[in-house]
Design a protein around this motif. Structure first.
Motif, mmCIF file in Angstrom:
data_model
loop_
_atom_site.group_PDB
_atom_site.id
_atom_site.type_symbol
_atom_site.label_atom_id
_atom_site.label_comp_id
_atom_site.label_asym_id
_atom_site.label_seq_id
_atom_site.Cartn_x
_atom_site.Cartn_y
_atom_site.Cartn_z
ATOM 1 N N GLU A 627 13.043 21.718 31.095
ATOM 2 C CA GLU A 627 14.095 22.473 30.418
ATOM 3 C C GLU A 627 14.933 23.209 31.458
ATOM 4 O OE1 GLU A 627 14.693 25.158 26.415
ATOM 5 O OE2 GLU A 627 12.748 25.179 27.417
ATOM 6 N N MET A 628 16.235 22.906 31.467
ATOM 7 C CA MET A 628 17.134 23.468 32.463
ATOM 8 C C MET A 628 17.878 24.707 31.972
ATOM 9 S SD MET A 628 16.561 21.303 34.826
ATOM 10 C CE MET A 628 17.810 21.775 36.008
ATOM 11 N N GLN A 629 18.169 24.755 30.698
ATOM 12 C CA GLN A 629 19.011 25.823 30.172
ATOM 13 C C GLN A 629 18.825 25.941 28.665
ATOM 14 O OE1 GLN A 629 20.472 28.612 30.319
ATOM 15 N NE2 GLN A 629 22.308 28.180 31.547
ATOM 16 N N ARG A 630 19.056 27.139 28.166
ATOM 17 C CA ARG A 630 19.120 27.353 26.718
ATOM 18 C C ARG A 630 20.436 28.040 26.378
ATOM 19 N NH1 ARG A 630 13.426 28.588 23.568
ATOM 20 N NH2 ARG A 630 12.270 26.828 24.465
ATOM 21 N N LEU A 631 20.938 27.714 25.211
ATOM 22 C CA LEU A 631 22.194 28.275 24.729
ATOM 23 C C LEU A 631 21.937 29.016 23.427
ATOM 24 C CD1 LEU A 631 24.351 25.015 25.051
ATOM 25 C CD2 LEU A 631 23.791 26.637 26.868
ATOM 26 N N ALA A 632 22.424 30.244 23.349
ATOM 27 C CA ALA A 632 22.374 31.001 22.096
ATOM 28 C C ALA A 632 23.782 31.006 21.519
ATOM 29 C CB ALA A 632 21.881 32.421 22.344
ATOM 30 N N ILE A 633 23.947 30.379 20.374
ATOM 31 C CA ILE A 633 25.274 30.219 19.766
ATOM 32 C C ILE A 633 25.313 31.000 18.457
ATOM 33 C CG2 ILE A 633 26.922 28.564 18.834
ATOM 34 C CD1 ILE A 633 25.790 26.523 20.790
ATOM 35 N N ASN A 634 26.299 31.867 18.342
ATOM 36 C CA ASN A 634 26.420 32.727 17.165
ATOM 37 C C ASN A 634 27.827 32.668 16.590
ATOM 38 O OD1 ASN A 634 23.773 34.334 16.899
ATOM 39 N ND2 ASN A 634 24.248 34.548 19.079
ATOM 40 N N LEU A 635 27.976 33.179 15.375
ATOM 41 C CA LEU A 635 29.260 33.190 14.690
ATOM 42 C C LEU A 635 30.233 34.138 15.386
ATOM 43 C CD1 LEU A 635 28.040 33.443 10.987
ATOM 44 C CD2 LEU A 635 28.717 31.383 12.212
ATOM 45 N N PRO A 636 31.541 33.882 15.273
ATOM 46 C CA PRO A 636 32.515 34.843 15.795
ATOM 47 C C PRO A 636 32.374 36.183 15.082
ATOM 48 C CG PRO A 636 33.568 32.742 15.241
ATOM 49 C CD PRO A 636 32.178 32.690 14.690
ATOM 50 N N ALA A 637 32.331 37.261 15.828
ATOM 51 C CA ALA A 637 32.095 38.581 15.241
ATOM 52 C C ALA A 637 33.186 38.975 14.256
ATOM 53 C CB ALA A 637 31.991 39.624 16.358
ATOM 54 N N GLU A 638 34.442 38.530 14.506
ATOM 55 C CA GLU A 638 35.537 38.955 13.634
ATOM 56 C C GLU A 638 35.449 38.360 12.235
ATOM 57 O OE1 GLU A 638 37.106 35.484 16.159
ATOM 58 O OE2 GLU A 638 35.888 37.285 16.444
ATOM 59 N N GLU A 639 34.644 37.302 12.071
ATOM 60 C CA GLU A 639 34.546 36.680 10.751
ATOM 61 C C GLU A 639 33.732 37.518 9.772
ATOM 62 O OE1 GLU A 639 35.937 33.762 9.428
ATOM 63 O OE2 GLU A 639 37.193 34.111 11.185
ATOM 64 N N SER A 640 32.997 38.499 10.265
ATOM 65 C CA SER A 640 32.182 39.334 9.375
ATOM 66 C C SER A 640 33.019 40.356 8.615
ATOM 67 C CB SER A 640 31.089 40.047 10.181
ATOM 68 O OG SER A 640 30.208 39.117 10.772
ATOM 69 N N GLU A 641 34.185 40.700 9.154
ATOM 70 C CA GLU A 641 35.086 41.633 8.482
ATOM 71 C C GLU A 641 35.930 40.843 7.483
ATOM 72 O OE1 GLU A 641 36.519 43.983 6.818
ATOM 73 O OE2 GLU A 641 36.349 45.360 8.520
ATOM 74 N N LEU A 642 35.626 41.005 6.189
ATOM 75 C CA LEU A 642 36.231 40.169 5.153
ATOM 76 C C LEU A 642 37.482 40.772 4.525
ATOM 77 C CD1 LEU A 642 32.973 38.956 3.344
ATOM 78 C CD2 LEU A 642 34.290 37.781 5.114
ATOM 79 N N SER A 643 37.977 41.872 5.044
ATOM 80 C CA SER A 643 39.206 42.462 4.517
ATOM 81 C C SER A 643 40.351 41.458 4.633
ATOM 82 C CB SER A 643 39.558 43.739 5.279
ATOM 83 O OG SER A 643 38.547 44.709 5.114
ATOM 84 N N ALA A 644 41.221 41.436 3.610
ATOM 85 C CA ALA A 644 42.230 40.386 3.543
ATOM 86 C C ALA A 644 43.574 40.935 3.081
ATOM 87 C CB ALA A 644 41.761 39.279 2.592
ATOM 88 N N LEU A 645 44.609 40.098 3.244
ATOM 89 C CA LEU A 645 45.950 40.387 2.740
ATOM 90 C C LEU A 645 46.067 39.933 1.292
ATOM 91 C CD1 LEU A 645 48.100 39.015 5.718
ATOM 92 C CD2 LEU A 645 47.575 41.405 5.270
#
Length: 703
Positions: A627-645
């Motif tokens: 095993e050479m490397q591990r990647l931790a991939i997460n959602l974009p943080a701005e998508e958690s703020e659901l306020s909208a126009l």
């Protein structure tokens, strides 16, 4: 189709056509009779001249009448409706769907996700279109792209069935730009409408003003979800010591109502290791430090979840990957063996490196410490004991220096080991300079004492090299004040050739001096290992400084073990560097618990454009299974703020492209606007020509 006038009342000005007629009648020449001898020749000539004058006068009258009529008509602004616009009802319809496929479209509203509602709405619009109509589809995810150009509605409906939301963020403005390009290439035989299928999330509707759309195109925003949607999200998770921070978690609440607490669960390598209630003491963000269990050296993955039902379940979990290196084996000389542990001279240094030493079930420390006497140190480092398995040696001030200790220490350092030397009241400067002359970064002088009671008069560190790795932690503002510790005793030092002064007291006396020998390094601390000469071990800067010092001395030994996981954002393409040794080599990329793909590294040892569509932990192994490397991939943080126009706010944010005044020759000549052809410009140009003609004829007529 008839002619229309913008200013119909201006046609009353045509009554002024009587003015030129009156002018001609009033200025008409009368014949005069004269007596003359013979009129034979004059009579014939006069008949021809009279006929020409009458013709010119009539022509001049016609020009003046026409000039006045043209001016009146110009002010009345006649126009013809555009035949193409009039026949718009019979034109083919073009519907361009700008579809938001960002994470927020997976939020729940009324028992179903926004994405499911969006697909139903698009299906309904497509079902109402005629077979002759055309529809196009643009995806707004991490990358905006055209999924389908202008195609029959049924073809788009088939594509829509398989379409799924992404795990990235979206930019509706870029989607509008692509829609404008599709419409501009559709031709004039289509009536175009842009349908924005989105929850109109604020983060996805940024910079709308930078992407103007054609002025004549209708935009319809089909919105899903509420304007304010409560949501709880794990926004940060760190389980290693990146950037000098301790393992911690950050949970954010996006809600009008204050959230008091949230229950979190941490799983490492698939096993739950922590469950606790996280308190939102103030504001909408809660942060808590995490205590990890003992972990074996190697790669580890973790997932922290927030329990509870909210609008968006995807951001209730955050993934982390980290590497636990082999501990650095450290020999610490203890001259006072047998005393109570807190009375030992090495108590503060060993507590700083491994505060839980000897405690059952303690977390795995970065250092494995072994306490030895000076005589035992010689045996441990002797070649007779085999290749050295130690990385670091710490030696307090010694009253007696065992025979051959200097030789063993010199061989240890030259082989790549790190050596830290402290001083104390028991040392003999002459013996140190003589027996350890090849090891010392500086020659020792006499002992100095500071007996002042005033804190400002004590010695302090006031000059230190932040570029040195031992001070790396203190490069950030507010990370600690190294000038606070007080020093009451020290030794005068004369630095040796090749050594480096890493820190000085306020009066320029060296406080920390280093010397590189072979593959290793020696560091001399001009103070004691305990609190007899200084109170530094009691300050919060001591532990990070000592860790930085020890890690810098064992950098080469620990370099092979130090690995850092890559922390990436879902939905984006990433390049992962594995080093030049990996060039042109095949690697397996696998999401833990998912499928595996084969990727070949480029000539620089990089894996290019790794697909990271779904959040989770990914593993990269070579052909040998290492095993050479591990990647931790997460959602974009701005998508958690659901306020909208709102749709109305969205329409106000959208800008229209300026009309092209010189787009076509016809538009420039006729001044076409609002789907009509205006003849005012043509009439004014004709009036100018008639005015020139009237001037010419008037001069010829009365010449």
């Amino acid at each position: 189709m008839g002619l229309f006038f913008t200013n119909l009342t201006m046609l009353a000005g045509l009554s002024a056509l009587a003015a030129p007629i009156l002018i001609h009648l009033l200025l008409k020449r009368k014949k005069q009779r004269l007596r003359f001898s013979t009129l034979q020749f004059f009579l014939r000539h006069d008949e021809h001249s009279s006929q020409r004058r009458k013709l010119r006068n009539l022509l001049l009258l016609a020009v003046r009448l026409l000039l006045l009529a043209v001016l009146v008509l110009a002010f009345a602004r006649p126009f013809l409706p555009d035949h193409e616009a009039a026949g718009a009802g019979q034109k083919r319809r073009l519907a361009v769907f700008v579809v938001d496929r960002s994470v927020s479209m997976q939020a729940l509203d009324g028992g179903s996700t926004r994405w499911e509602q969006a697909k139903k709405a698009m299906g309904k619009i497509l079902g109402e279109m005629n077979p002759n109509d055309r529809a196009a589809l643009i995806s707004c995810a991490s990358h905006c792209e055209v999924l389908s150009g202008a195609a029959p509605p049924e073809a788009l409906a088939r594509l829509l069935k398989e379409l799924q939301p992404s795990y990235g963020s979206g930019n509706v403005a870029e989607g509008l730009q692509l829609a404008g390009k599709i419409i501009s290439s559709a031709g004039v035989d289509s009536v175009s409408t842009i349908y924005v299928i989105s929850d109109l999330q604020l983060s996805g509707c940024k910079n709308l003003a930078d992407y103007p759309v054609p002025p004549e195109v209708e935009i319809k925003a089909i919105k899903f979800g509420d304007i304010l949607t409560p949501n709880l999200a794990v926004t940060e998770l760190r389980l290693d010591h990146r950037e000098g921070e301790r393992p911690h978690v950050v949970v954010a609440s996006y809600s009008d109502e204050r959230v008091k607490e949230a229950k979190i669960k941490l799983a490492i390598d698939g096993k739950e290791t922590l469950s606790r209630v996280l308190q939102f003491a103030t504001g909408t963000v809660a942060r808590a430090e995490l205590t990890l269990p003992p972990l074996a050296p190697g790669w580890h993955d973790a997932a922290l979840r927030v329990e509870g039902d909210d609008a968006l379940a995807l951001d209730n979990v955050r993934y982390e990957a980290f590497f636990v290196p082999q501990p650095l084996r450290t020999l610490v000389v203890e001259p006072r063996q047998g005393a109570r542990v807190f009375e030992e001279e090495s108590f503060f240094v060993t507590s700083a490196l491994d505060p839980m030493q000897g405690v059952t079930n303690s977390n795995l420390s970065r250092f494995v410490i072994e306490k030895v006497s000076p005589e035992e140190l010689v045996k441990k480092l002797s070649p007779a004991s085999g290749p050295s398995k130690y990385n670091l040696v710490m030696v307090p001030g010694l009253k007696q220096i065992p025979a051959s200790l200097a030789v063993e220490l010199l061989g240890f350092v030259r082989a790549g080991g790190g050596l830290i030397l402290f001083l104390n009241d028991d040392i003999n400067s002459g013996r140190y300079n003589s027996e350890l002359r090849d090891l010392l970064p500086a020659q020792l002088g006499h002992l100095e004492r500071n007996t002042s009671e005033a804190a400002d008069s004590k010695w302090h560190l006031e000059d230190y090299d932040l570029k040195d790795a031992m001070f790396a932690t203190f490069r950030r503002p507010g990370s600690g004040n190294l000038a606070l510790p007080e020093f009451t005793r020290r030794c005068t030092l004369t630095t040796n050739q090749g050594s480096t002064v890493c820190a000085r007291f306020g009066d320029e006396t060296p406080a920390i001096v280093s010397l590189a020998l072979g593959g290793g390094k020696v560091v001399l601390i001009n103070s004691s290992a305990d609190t007899v000469w200084t109170n530094w071990p009691k300050h919060k800067t001591y532990v990070p400084w000592l860790h930085g010092l020890c890690l810098s001395l064992t950098a080469r030994a620990g370099g092979d073990q130090m690995r850092a996981a890559a922390h990436l954002i879902a939905g984006e393409d990433h390049d992962v560097s594995l080093g030049l040794a990996a060039k042109q080599q095949p690697f397996r990329v696998r999401r833990l618990g998912g499928k595996e793909t084969i990727v070949t590294a480029d000539p620089d040892g990089r894996l290019l454009n790794l697909e990271s569509s779904a959040p989770g932990v990914y593993s990269i192994t070579n052909a040998a299974g290492q095993e050479m490397q591990r990647l931790a991939i997460n959602l974009p943080a701005e998508e958690s703020e659901l306020s909208a126009l709102t749709p109305a706010e969205f329409q106000r944010e959208v800008t229209r492209a300026a009309r092209g005044h010189n787009a076509t020759l016809a538009a420039s000549f006729f001044g076409a606007e609002d789907h009509r052809k205006d003849f005012a410009r043509v009439l004014l140009m004709a009036g100018l020509g008639l005015l020139l003609a009237e001037t010419f004829l008037a001069n010829r007529t009365y010449a």
